[in-house]
Scaffold this motif. Structure first.
Motif: not given
Length: 525
Positions: A79-102
């Motif tokens: 339901v949500c898409l976002e490219f990284s600033p350098k175009n080498n990563v595409l983030a897709t959002w379905q359900a929260y499952a990320n590791t907390i960095a800070n």
């Protein structure tokens, strides 16, 4: 080499497709139309070369420069898409499952906004007030999240049920629109709004708006050193301010509730959309001259083309489900292309292909309308209703209000052809403040003795006394609030141009520690 032609992406019940920008306005062959009606998530990369969308079956990624399908992922619920600033990563959002960095440890945070642009990333966080304590906004630089002492800046204020925070392009300052749900004075149905400036180097100020009423919109110039506010009961005022929160130019009053700077910052559009009739004023903000006054009736969307020459206005569902379509304009007021969706279809979204800064050069401002094959969109003015008994009599005019003309707010030359001195400007500000205080006192007298208001330059609201049951703790809280009130007054004096003593500057530097101490005491209540 000529600049590229921007694409306009269109999403609706007719599917997802792209249209070539000026001058052709034909459907683009760089993107093959997806005729499905389930295209809900769409995104361009930051430089506009890549485009991703989810059609309810897969997430597809294409290179629109080469008209090539690069990847297809089996992620039907995205339901949500976002490219990284350098175009080498595409983030897709379905359900929260990320590791907390800070993690920022700050209790009761209700909103935050990340800064734009390159790293280091900054974040503005908002904590609403409670138990008589003020609300506050703090700025941090990632990953330095050590507490109040590590904050870049702090701004506290009363009268805030919610805030809107807006970073400038260079991430050097944030504008905060603080809103209350109810205006206790009864003057506005929409509650009360105040505008605050918070700089990443620690300075802050209240932006003094010379007309009472709602704050409809605030927009940063791309140069990050000026901003425009649209405010006040209709007809609304619009004013450009500098980083000292001093007014630079006042556009007078008019039917407007939105402001849009061009990508290069040299043109500003003031518009009246929503419950207004779509009037637009296009201004050259380097010379503060009016360029054109087009009208885009029933528009629900406005966006500048990355070339800084063209704009798109659109009528989209679900805001309006009839007469959906879009128009592409030149800023001089000419309609260059118009598309109306068939009556049995809907259009949900239009948006320009983005480009990096510098791709399109800034061009000299034109004042003559560019040629167009389409008729102008300016409607004929409606004739006021006149009862039959008056139709053969001379027309008399009356106004509910007096319109204010635009005016330059920079210090002007006096009768001696010399600029105002700092003392003269200071006295002028004092005179204006006294005049405003008299008017406010007069208004309070009309409201009756039941309503009591504190001066506008004092703390923003009267706070009910809070007791903890421990007299020593109550005394500490009272003293802390007294110190914070004095600091707030010192900051307002500094924003008005007063040179502070060394001990006064040291007091301001202790604000974050005092707020933390107050927060700890009240959390123990």
């Amino acid at each position: 080499m000529a600049p590229p032609t921007p694409l306009l992406a269109v999403r609706g019940s007719e599917g997802l497709y792209m249209v070539n920008g000026p001058p052709s306005f034909t459907e683009s062959t760089a993107f093959q139309r997806d005729s499905g009606k389930n295209c809900k998530a769409v995104a361009f990369s930051k430089d506009g070369s890549l485009f991703a969308w989810c059609n309810g079956e897969k997430v597809n990624v294409v290179n629109v420069t080469r008209a090539e399908l690069l990847h297809s992922f089996d992620l039907p619920k995205t339901v949500c898409l976002e490219f990284s600033p350098k175009n080498n990563v595409l983030a897709t959002w379905q359900a929260y499952a990320n590791t907390i960095a800070n993690k920022l440890h700050l209790q009761k945070v209700s909103d935050f906004v990340l800064s734009p642009g390159a790293q280091p990333t900054k974040v503005a966080v908002y904590v609403p007030g409670s138990k008589g304590a003020p609300s506050f906004v703090r700025l941090y630089q990632y990953p330095n999240f050590g507490g109040p002492q590590s904050a870049l800046a702090n701004k506290s204020f009363f009268k805030a049920d919610k805030v809107t925070m807006l970073w400038n392009k260079k991430a050097t300052a944030v504008l905060v629109v603080a809103s209350t749900e109810v205006d206790k004075s009864g003057a506005s149905y929409y509650g009360e709004q105040t505008l605050h400036y918070v700089g990443a180097s620690g300075e802050s100020a209240v932006v003094q708006l010379p007309k009472n009423g709602p704050i409809y919109d605030v927009a940063w110039s791309p140069n990050s050193v000026e901003f425009c506010a649209v405010y006040g009961f209709m007809p609304a005022k619009a004013t450009v301010f500098n980083l000292k929160c001093d007014p630079v130019f006042d556009f007078g009053t008019g039917p407007r509730n939105a402001a849009y700077y061009s990508p290069h910052g040299h043109i500003l559009v003031l518009a009246g959309f929503g419950n207004l009739r779509g009037q637009m004023e296009v201004w050259d903000v380097k010379n503060y001259k009016l360029i054109s006054k087009p009208v885009a009736s029933d528009s629900t969307f406005f966006a500048w083309c990355p070339d800084g020459e063209h704009i798109v206005t659109a009528t989209c569902a679900p805001r309006l489900r009839v007469s959906n379509g879009y128009k592409i304009w030149h800023y001089t007021g000419s309609v260059l292309h118009s598309y109306e969706v068939p009556s049995d279809e809907e259009m949900w979204q239009v948006f320009w292909q983005p480009f990096l800064d510098g791709v399109f050069p800034e061009r000299a401002v034109k004042y003559q309308a560019v040629p167009s094959d389409l008729p102008g969109a300016e409607p004929r003015p409606a004739q006021a209703y006149r009862p039959p008994a008056l139709r053969n009599k001379p027309v008399t005019t009356s106004k509910l209000h007096e319109d204010e003309p635009p005016q330059n707010m920079k210090p002007q030359l006096g009768g001696s052809d010399k600029p105002f001195s700092k003392t003269a400007l200071k006295n002028q500000r004092k005179h204006e403040a006294k005049k405003a205080a008299k008017q406010e006192a007069k208004a309070d007298a009309h409201q009756g003795p039941a309503q009591v208001k504190t001066p506008q330059n004092a703390l923003q609201n009267t706070v009910p006394a809070m007791t903890t049951g421990d007299p020593e703790v109550d005394k500490k809280i009272k003293n802390l609030k007294k110190k914070l009130k004095a600091i707030e007054q010192l900051k307002e004096q500094a924003a008005a141009g007063k040179q502070l003593e060394k001990n006064q500057v040291e007091k301001i530097q202790k604000e974050a520690a005092l707020l933390k101490e107050l927060e700890d005491l009240e959390l123990g209540v």
